[in-house]
Design an enzyme around this catalytic site. Sequence first.
Site, PDB file in Angstrom:
ATOM      1  N   HIS A  80     111.994   7.377  75.018  1.00 19.88           N
ATOM      2  CA  HIS A  80     113.183   7.593  74.044  1.00 19.88           C
ATOM      3  C   HIS A  80     112.894   9.069  73.190  1.00 19.88           C
ATOM      4  CE1 HIS A  80     110.858   5.079  71.752  1.00 19.88           C
ATOM      5  NE2 HIS A  80     111.393   5.972  70.653  1.00 19.88           N
ATOM      6  N   HIS A 115     110.057  14.718  70.531  1.00 21.17           N
ATOM      7  CA  HIS A 115     109.001  14.238  71.656  1.00 21.17           C
ATOM      8  C   HIS A 115     109.546  12.896  72.252  1.00 21.17           C
ATOM      9  CE1 HIS A 115     107.792  11.981  68.259  1.00 21.17           C
ATOM     10  NE2 HIS A 115     107.021  11.327  69.250  1.00 21.17           N
TER      11      HIS A 115
END
Length: 179
Positions: free
Chosen positions: A125, A38
Amino acid sequence: MFIAVRVSAEAALTLNRRATELSERMPFKKWVHPQDYHITLQFLGDTPTGRIPAITQALQDVAKGRRPFQLETQQVGVFGSATSPRILWAGVGGDLNALVTLQQSVVSAMAPFGFEPEERPYRPHITLGRKYQGTDPFVMDIAGKDVVNIQWNVHAIELLQTNLHQTPMYETVGLARFF
């Protein structure tokens, strides 16, 4: 709990293949389960379950009128010491303006609930591995910089709960789709 956008199943599969290759050469203590990939928008911390409906409603208000946008995986990098990193991650590219705008909207929507924004700059990220445990210093060249580039569309914001001793460990407890 935290608020995030999920990586598509196809992108997760590609990232997992790359992480599996890296795990053979890079001794990180924990490799993230592909269903847990995620991009965090805001960390909330311990949150009473009774607040989930109101938080979800606030996220649905953020999602109203938003259009899906495209993100993509990019190079591999690390957070922490260059020789003993805490986090191995895949970078995120694509429509970063839409992602940053969404993140800022989420942070604003969570302020009335008492959730504070992080002080450090937002660095989207996808975490692949945690806690380097090699006996030799970490060398980024082993990983290379490339991740197979894969694109996906973001269609929703998710409120995720961490279930520490389960695999996968993130459970969706609130969902806000763009429309």
